[in-house]
Design a protein around this motif. Structure first.
Motif, PDB file in Angstrom:
ATOM      1  N   THR A 161       0.675  -2.232 -11.834  1.00 24.22           N
ATOM      2  CA  THR A 161       0.321  -2.006 -12.966  1.00 24.22           C
ATOM      3  C   THR A 161      -1.042  -2.246 -13.240  1.00 24.22           C
ATOM      4  OG1 THR A 161       0.348  -4.314 -13.331  1.00 24.22           O
ATOM      5  CG2 THR A 161       2.380  -3.346 -13.830  1.00 24.22           C
ATOM      6  N   GLY A 162      -1.700  -1.545 -12.006  1.00 28.59           N
ATOM      7  CA  GLY A 162      -3.310  -1.433 -11.835  1.00 28.59           C
ATOM      8  C   GLY A 162      -3.957  -0.544 -13.068  1.00 28.59           C
ATOM      9  N   GLY A 163      -3.210   0.568 -13.211  1.00 27.97           N
ATOM     10  CA  GLY A 163      -3.984   1.647 -14.092  1.00 27.97           C
ATOM     11  C   GLY A 163      -4.023   2.968 -13.604  1.00 27.97           C
ATOM     12  N   SER A 169      -3.498  11.585 -12.359  1.00 28.38           N
ATOM     13  CA  SER A 169      -4.710  11.864 -11.719  1.00 28.38           C
ATOM     14  C   SER A 169      -4.225  12.361 -10.199  1.00 28.38           C
ATOM     15  CB  SER A 169      -5.716  10.759 -11.753  1.00 28.38           C
ATOM     16  OG  SER A 169      -6.195  10.376 -13.103  1.00 28.38           O
ATOM     17  N   GLY A 170      -3.301  12.312  -9.787  1.00 26.76           N
ATOM     18  CA  GLY A 170      -2.856  12.750  -8.375  1.00 26.76           C
ATOM     19  C   GLY A 170      -2.827  11.608  -7.728  1.00 26.76           C
ATOM     20  N   ASP A 171      -2.275  11.493  -6.408  1.00 23.83           N
ATOM     21  CA  ASP A 171      -2.342  10.331  -5.464  1.00 23.83           C
ATOM     22  C   ASP A 171      -3.303  10.483  -4.640  1.00 23.83           C
ATOM     23  OD1 ASP A 171      -1.724   8.610  -3.520  1.00 23.83           O
ATOM     24  OD2 ASP A 171       0.300   8.712  -3.565  1.00 23.83           O
ATOM     25  N   TYR A 172      -4.465   9.390  -4.773  1.00 25.68           N
ATOM     26  CA  TYR A 172      -5.663   9.677  -4.023  1.00 25.68           C
ATOM     27  C   TYR A 172      -5.540   9.796  -2.344  1.00 25.68           C
ATOM     28  CZ  TYR A 172      -7.900   8.647  -8.731  1.00 25.68           C
ATOM     29  OH  TYR A 172      -8.409   8.626  -9.762  1.00 25.68           O
ATOM     30  N   LEU A 173      -4.362   9.036  -2.041  1.00 24.41           N
ATOM     31  CA  LEU A 173      -3.996   9.358  -0.356  1.00 24.41           C
ATOM     32  C   LEU A 173      -3.814  10.407  -0.307  1.00 24.41           C
ATOM     33  CD1 LEU A 173      -4.434   6.089  -1.070  1.00 24.41           C
ATOM     34  CD2 LEU A 173      -2.875   5.568   0.696  1.00 24.41           C
ATOM     35  N   TYR A 174      -3.524  11.484  -0.937  1.00 24.18           N
ATOM     36  CA  TYR A 174      -3.163  12.838  -0.426  1.00 24.18           C
ATOM     37  C   TYR A 174      -3.973  13.734  -1.153  1.00 24.18           C
ATOM     38  CZ  TYR A 174       1.332  10.674   0.880  1.00 24.18           C
ATOM     39  OH  TYR A 174       2.290   9.782   1.298  1.00 24.18           O
ATOM     40  N   LEU A 175      -5.321  13.490  -1.274  1.00 23.04           N
ATOM     41  CA  LEU A 175      -6.353  14.453  -1.986  1.00 23.04           C
ATOM     42  C   LEU A 175      -7.229  14.406  -0.944  1.00 23.04           C
ATOM     43  CD1 LEU A 175      -6.478  13.155  -5.929  1.00 23.04           C
ATOM     44  CD2 LEU A 175      -5.084  15.099  -4.696  1.00 23.04           C
ATOM     45  N   ASP A 176      -7.095  14.558   0.069  1.00 20.27           N
ATOM     46  CA  ASP A 176      -8.012  14.460   1.370  1.00 20.27           C
ATOM     47  C   ASP A 176      -9.165  15.689   1.068  1.00 20.27           C
ATOM     48  OD1 ASP A 176      -5.433  13.273   2.358  1.00 20.27           O
ATOM     49  OD2 ASP A 176      -6.729  12.853   4.092  1.00 20.27           O
ATOM     50  N   HIS A 177      -8.470  17.093   0.790  1.00 20.17           N
ATOM     51  CA  HIS A 177      -9.301  18.256   0.985  1.00 20.17           C
ATOM     52  C   HIS A 177     -10.365  18.180  -0.240  1.00 20.17           C
ATOM     53  CE1 HIS A 177      -7.929  20.410   4.051  1.00 20.17           C
ATOM     54  NE2 HIS A 177      -6.705  20.030   4.020  1.00 20.17           N
ATOM     55  N   THR A 178      -9.651  17.544  -1.604  1.00 23.05           N
ATOM     56  CA  THR A 178     -10.596  17.399  -2.855  1.00 23.05           C
ATOM     57  C   THR A 178     -11.547  16.535  -2.456  1.00 23.05           C
ATOM     58  OG1 THR A 178      -8.607  18.062  -3.938  1.00 23.05           O
ATOM     59  CG2 THR A 178     -10.243  16.763  -5.142  1.00 23.05           C
ATOM     60  N   ILE A 179     -11.204  15.539  -1.878  1.00 27.04           N
ATOM     61  CA  ILE A 179     -12.155  14.343  -1.756  1.00 27.04           C
ATOM     62  C   ILE A 179     -13.292  14.785  -0.823  1.00 27.04           C
ATOM     63  CG2 ILE A 179     -12.591  12.105  -1.044  1.00 27.04           C
ATOM     64  CD1 ILE A 179      -9.744  11.292  -2.030  1.00 27.04           C
ATOM     65  N   PHE A 205      -4.560   4.424 -17.368  1.00 26.98           N
ATOM     66  CA  PHE A 205      -4.034   3.294 -18.586  1.00 26.98           C
ATOM     67  C   PHE A 205      -4.658   1.978 -18.478  1.00 26.98           C
ATOM     68  CE2 PHE A 205      -0.957   3.232 -15.058  1.00 26.98           C
ATOM     69  CZ  PHE A 205      -0.593   1.825 -14.892  1.00 26.98           C
ATOM     70  N   ALA A 206      -4.359   1.247 -19.290  1.00 30.09           N
ATOM     71  CA  ALA A 206      -4.925  -0.231 -19.417  1.00 30.09           C
ATOM     72  C   ALA A 206      -4.240  -0.895 -18.436  1.00 30.09           C
ATOM     73  CB  ALA A 206      -4.723  -0.890 -20.841  1.00 30.09           C
ATOM     74  N   PRO A 207      -5.005  -1.744 -17.466  1.00 34.80           N
ATOM     75  CA  PRO A 207      -4.166  -2.355 -16.583  1.00 34.80           C
ATOM     76  C   PRO A 207      -3.322  -3.551 -17.337  1.00 34.80           C
ATOM     77  CG  PRO A 207      -6.657  -2.312 -15.926  1.00 34.80           C
ATOM     78  CD  PRO A 207      -6.470  -1.686 -17.447  1.00 34.80           C
ATOM     79  N   GLY A 208      -2.302  -3.633 -16.724  1.00 40.23           N
ATOM     80  CA  GLY A 208      -1.219  -4.586 -17.087  1.00 40.23           C
ATOM     81  C   GLY A 208      -0.293  -4.103 -18.211  1.00 40.23           C
ATOM     82  N   SER A 209      -0.572  -2.924 -18.669  1.00 45.52           N
ATOM     83  CA  SER A 209       0.215  -2.295 -19.979  1.00 45.52           C
ATOM     84  C   SER A 209       1.440  -1.621 -19.438  1.00 45.52           C
ATOM     85  CB  SER A 209      -0.785  -1.594 -20.706  1.00 45.52           C
ATOM     86  OG  SER A 209      -1.026  -0.291 -19.895  1.00 45.52           O
ATOM     87  N   ARG A 210       1.580  -1.169 -18.260  1.00 48.83           N
ATOM     88  CA  ARG A 210       2.868  -0.435 -17.940  1.00 48.83           C
ATOM     89  C   ARG A 210       2.607  -0.420 -16.381  1.00 48.83           C
ATOM     90  NH1 ARG A 210       2.146   5.150 -16.709  1.00 48.83           N
ATOM     91  NH2 ARG A 210       0.330   6.174 -17.348  1.00 48.83           N
ATOM     92  N   TYR A 211       3.901   0.179 -15.889  1.00 45.47           N
ATOM     93  CA  TYR A 211       4.034   0.381 -14.420  1.00 45.47           C
ATOM     94  C   TYR A 211       3.846   1.711 -14.121  1.00 45.47           C
ATOM     95  CZ  TYR A 211       7.005   1.468 -10.125  1.00 45.47           C
ATOM     96  OH  TYR A 211       7.415   1.841  -9.117  1.00 45.47           O
ATOM     97  N   ALA A 212       3.313   2.211 -12.996  1.00 49.75           N
ATOM     98  CA  ALA A 212       3.059   3.300 -12.381  1.00 49.75           C
ATOM     99  C   ALA A 212       2.698   3.168 -10.767  1.00 49.75           C
ATOM    100  CB  ALA A 212       1.985   4.246 -12.998  1.00 49.75           C
TER     101      ALA A 212
END
Length: 425
Positions: A161-163, A169-179, A205-212
């Motif tokens: 629920t961190g935001g 925004s994509g999964d940052y652990l799979y954006l190697d080429h973009t990063i 999203f606001a931290p603590g407001s929903r699950y992702a």
């Protein structure tokens, strides 16, 4: 018997069919390769122990791997803490698929998350970490791009629920080429590059407001383990969590096939992708270079056998040398957002559901070349199943494993009493 596991048995919070359709939001661009499939045997070869009383579970696995053309699989089952079945399955005549055992190592993908969660709980138990602490404060993360980052706590990372929402925004652990392009750094990127890239972008999203579901959140949790313990993440887990539980084989995996650990199986996929290991642009088999195992570590990088995983599950069965009763309770605590429509919730690295007299927990994991599942159910039944192939376009549904296993539990009239753990640990 009512098992009451989730309708969405995929641990990442979306159905496996939707996960496959999500493609670009979750994984690097993948293409179907042209490599020939391995030669499949007339029958499934087995190794290990499957008592006659538990033949139903053995048959579920044999049928499952044949239907899905899976060459390597494992199953381990415990009943009331005793290992009663430990089995390896090989469905191939290809010499490139070596014979393996119930203790061979598999990538376990997102089953790694509850290992990291246990490490976090142990640090909190030892007074080295507050679960309500701000992650930005703990790790010294800048909040310029989004002041709400100050409200991301350790609890919120554990419960997704961190935001961060990878569907946005994509999964940052799979954006190697973009990063790599964005930061002007060469491949392979490191976790510090990922954190720097993510830190320059607003939350979804606001931290603590929903699950992702957030793999990135568990990368941060691994860094918190290091910060709070003063030890490398893998070292801390091995010394403080695994060793007291009697587990010695588990370790973090590596990206390339040439870097495989002793006893690690071979992963299979029809998918290919541009490598993330260097700037060559080479097309590689998806399990070996489409993503970084090193960066996935705390959220998806561990290697284990099915036997190791059901042994690990005993940590949550009763207070012991790893976690006390308070910490176990924290592992299955409901998040501030409450429960899903089906009555389940994501605790700390595990899905949870209340049944009469018990809290069932489960999780699945998937990578190209990997599908994994583990569950702790009522009446002292725990199992882990590991496979060296994941669901891909055109393959049968992999999510049928859980209901098929559940259907066999009530058919067992007499459970074995011999504990196989001394044989395999």
């Amino acid at each position: 018997m009512t098992i009451n596991q989730p309708h969405p048995s995929v641990s990442n919070g979306l159905s496996r069919r939707r996960f496959l359709a999500a493609g670009a939001a979750t994984l690097p661009a993948l293409a179907m390769g042209t490599a020939s499939r391995p030669a499949f045997a007339a029958t499934v070869q087995t190794a290990g122990v499957a008592p006659a009383a538990l033949a139903g579970f053995d048959n579920v696995m044999k049928t499952y791997v044949v239907e899905r053309a899976i060459s390597c699989a494992q199953l381990a089952i415990t009943k009331n803490g005793k290992l009663v079945l430990a089995r390896a399955y090989r469905y191939s005549d290809d010499p490139a698929v070596p014979t393996f055992t119930p203790t061979s190592l598999f990538r376990i993908a997102s089953l790694s998350k509850h290992i990291t969660a246990v490490a976090i709980m142990r640090l909190a138990q030892d007074g080295k970490l507050s679960l309500g602490a701000s992650v930005a404060t703990l790790l010294g993360l800048p909040t310029t791009a989004d002041p709400r980052l100050a409200n991301v706590t350790v609890w919120r990372l554990l419960q997704h629920t961190g935001g961060w929402d990878r569907d946005i925004s994509g999964d940052y652990l799979y954006l190697d080429h973009t990063i790599s392009r964005s930061l002007g750094v060469t491949l392979p990127i490191t976790r510090d590059h990922i954190v720097r890239y993510a830190g320059g972008r607003p939350l979804d999203f606001a931290p603590g407001s929903r699950y992702a579901y957030s793999n990135y959140g568990y990368l941060l949790l691994g860094m918190i383990v290091e910060k709070a313990s003063g030890m490398a993440y893998e070292t801390y887990v091995k010394q403080k969590i695994l060793a007291p539980a009697g587990i010695t084989r588990m370790r973090l995996g590596r990206t390339l096939k040439a870097q495989a650990a002793p006893g690690e199986i071979v992963y299979e996929s029809a998918q290919t992708s541009r490598t993330v290991t260097d700037a060559s642009g080479a097309t590689v088999p998806a399990p070996y270079g489409a993503f970084s195992m090193e960066n996935r570590g705390p959220g998806g990088g561990w290697l284990a056998s099915a036997v190791d995983l059901v042994r690990f599950a005993r940590i949550l069965d009763a207070p012991g040398t790893v976690l006390n009763a308070t910490s176990i309770g924290r592992m299955v605590a409901k998040p501030e957002i409450g429960v899903t429509e089906s009555g389940s919730w994501y605790g700390a690295g595990l899905w949870v559901r209340q049944v009469t007299g018990h809290l069932n927990t489960w999780h699945s994991g998937g990578l190209p070349g990997t599908y994994t599942y583990t569950a702790r159910l009522q009446n002292g039944f725990t199992y882990a199943a590991l496979f060296n192939r994941n669901e891909e376009s055109g393959s049968p549904d992999f999510d049928v494993l859980s209901p098929r296993m559940n259907a066999e539990i009530g058919k067992v009239t007499t459970w074995p009493t011999t504990d196989l753990f001394p044989r395999y640990l």
